[in-house]
Design a protein around this motif. Structure first.
Motif: not given
Ligand SMILES: *Cc1c(COP(=O)(O)O)cnc(C)c1O
Length: 471
Positions: A112-113, A144, A257-261, A312, A395, A418-419
């Protein structure tokens, strides 16, 4: 629209000033002074829009220093069926009664990035051309983020990417994705060491202010406000697909993970999108789940950060969390500073369990959380394959597990995918005994010529390489 720092710095900035920056000068994160409010008439209008136009409408509320026609063209160029695979860009499908998967992973690197990074690439190219400037992006990746950044910046004028990664530690697929890029402005640097060595090198280079200025070093890490803003759009797009009218609540579950999403989901909710619950799904690295259960935010040491099969999400602290806590404490910068500078700095944790603000996380802001283990992940992958003939990546499996625990009858639950499973084939093989099918354009990529240099875990060696490759 002006932006402020969560730590109370008096300066206010415009969007394009913070576009190329990381932290605010006082170490805080940038946020808009206020969240624009979206009423039902606007939602009704937006419901019918194609993704690129919806993106333009939302971004326009936060960006007033790029002419509208230019911003519209940037959105149109970014969100195309050619890059993201479908006209819907983020198609929603129903998995089981009331549970939906929103596909965010059909961009160039299958995670998703790409949704945010592809926009960032076009915004960077636009703004750098306008300023007549150049930027050298230095990053560290274990998978990722680095590939999404490279695919977003490849061939872009005014931008070079220097991406460090731990030599031999990414999956063969991830290595092939990155190292097969032959673009002149993309530099892969395999560091003899682990991911932490790569991060230390990036820190050391960025702390050399003379070098940083001379070589115009920048980053694209997850605290970048433009990345977060781009992610707000797909909460609206998911909402419109899951409902027939704008009076229905919808919940989202976000592998985090980093709470961005999930912070982008918080922003969408603050704008007035009818989101009932935001479920934060974590793996064994459960610093966020712990906070939402107990009110204690306890950063983990490197030795207590597990290497899991949803890598991730392997974090020791969540770099965007400060944005949400700022809203949680009523945007009180002094209180925020006490938590993130004093308490975290002194004891590596803060405790809001007895603070009335903590209750608000669930009651006012709609947050819940869940946690998965490796065994849960495998079970979810198997169960989803067996019952719905659908493969999910590890994930997304963490998300599905947490989502099922928080289901409320009558409220659609949208799980963000997310992937794609092919990126994490080894875990799929462990769960199902077979490799997932590979999209055609990735067949045989491991055999392509590789463009990568190997360097020791030494910041000076990386600096010398950057200097040599900057003209
Ligand atoms: C980066 C990532 C996450 C975590 O997203 P955050 O925005 O850091 O919380 C989850 N799943 C995948 C596959 C990612 O690449």
């Amino acid at each position: 629209m002006n932006y402020l720092s969560t730590r109370g710095h008096p300066d206010r900035k415009r969007f394009c000033e913070i576009l190329l920056e990381g932290l605010a000068p006082d170490g805080g994160l940038y946020l808009p002074e206020a969240y624009p409010q979206v009423d039902t008439a606007t939602l009704a209008k937006w419901r019918a829009l194609p993704y690129a136009e919806l993106a333009f409408e939302i971004l326009s509320l936060y960006i007033d220093d790029i002419p509208a026609a230019d911003l519209k063209a940037i959105c149109a160029k970014t969100y195309t069926a050619e890059v993201f695979g479908t006209d819907e860009i983020v198609p929603l499908r129903e998995l089981e009664d009331g549970v939906y998967l929103e596909a965010l992973s059909n961009g160039p690197t299958l995670a998703f990035k790409d949704m945010a990074m592809q926009l960032l690439g076009n915004l960077f190219e636009y703004e750098l051309a306008r300023r007549g400037a150049e930027l050298n992006i230095l990053g560290a990746t274990s998978g990722d983020t680095g590939s999404a950044a490279e695919y977003a910046m490849r061939g872009k004028k005014g931008v070079r990417v220097f991406m460090t990664s731990p030599d031999g530690r990414m999956s063969p697929f991830q290595q092939a994705q990155m190292f097969s890029l032959q673009d002149e402005n993309i530099h892969n640097i395999a560091i003899t060491g682990v991911f932490d060595d790569c991060q230390d090198i990036v820190k050391a280079v960025s702390n050399d202010l003379g070098f940083k200025r001379k070589y115009r070093i920048g980053t694209v890490n997850s605290i970048n406000w433009a990345r977060l803003l781009a992610q707000v759009v797909y909460y609206f797009a998911g909402y419109f697909q899951a409902t027939a009218s704008n009076d229905k609540p919808v919940s989202f579950t976000v592998p985090s993970g980093n709470f961005g999403n999930v912070c982008a989901g918080h922003v969408a909710r603050m704008m007035g999108l009818p989101i009932q619950t935001l479920v934060v799904a974590t793996n064994e690295n459960d610093v966020l789940d712990e906070f939402f259960r107990t009110g204690v935010y306890r950063v983990r040491a490197a030795v207590d950060t597990h290497e899991t099969s949803s890598p991730s999400m392997d974090i020791s602290k969540a770099s965007n969390f400060e944005r949400f806590v700022f809203d949680l404490v009523g945007r009180d910068a002094a209180k925020l500073r006490k938590l993130f500078v004093d308490d975290l700095g002194l004891q590596g944790s803060f405790d809001l369990s007895a603070d009335p603000a903590f209750k608000q996380a669930a009651e006012r802001f709609g947050f819940k959380s869940g946690r998965s283990t490796h065994a849960d992940r495998l079970a979810t992958i198997r169960d989803t394959d067996k019952r719905f003939a659908t493969l999910v990546d590890p994930h997304t499996a963490d998300g599905l597990k947490a989502a099922r625990e928080q289901l409320v009858p009558g409220v659609p639950m949208v799980v963000l995918e997310t992937a794609l499973p092919i990126k994490f084939a080894a875990t799929l093989v462990e769960a199902l005994g077979a490799e997932p099918a590979r999209p055609k354009k990735f067949e045989g990529i491991e055999a392509l010529p590789k463009r990568v240099v190997k360097l020791p875990a030494d910041a000076e060696a990386v600096k010398a390489y950057i200097a040599e490759n900057c003209d």
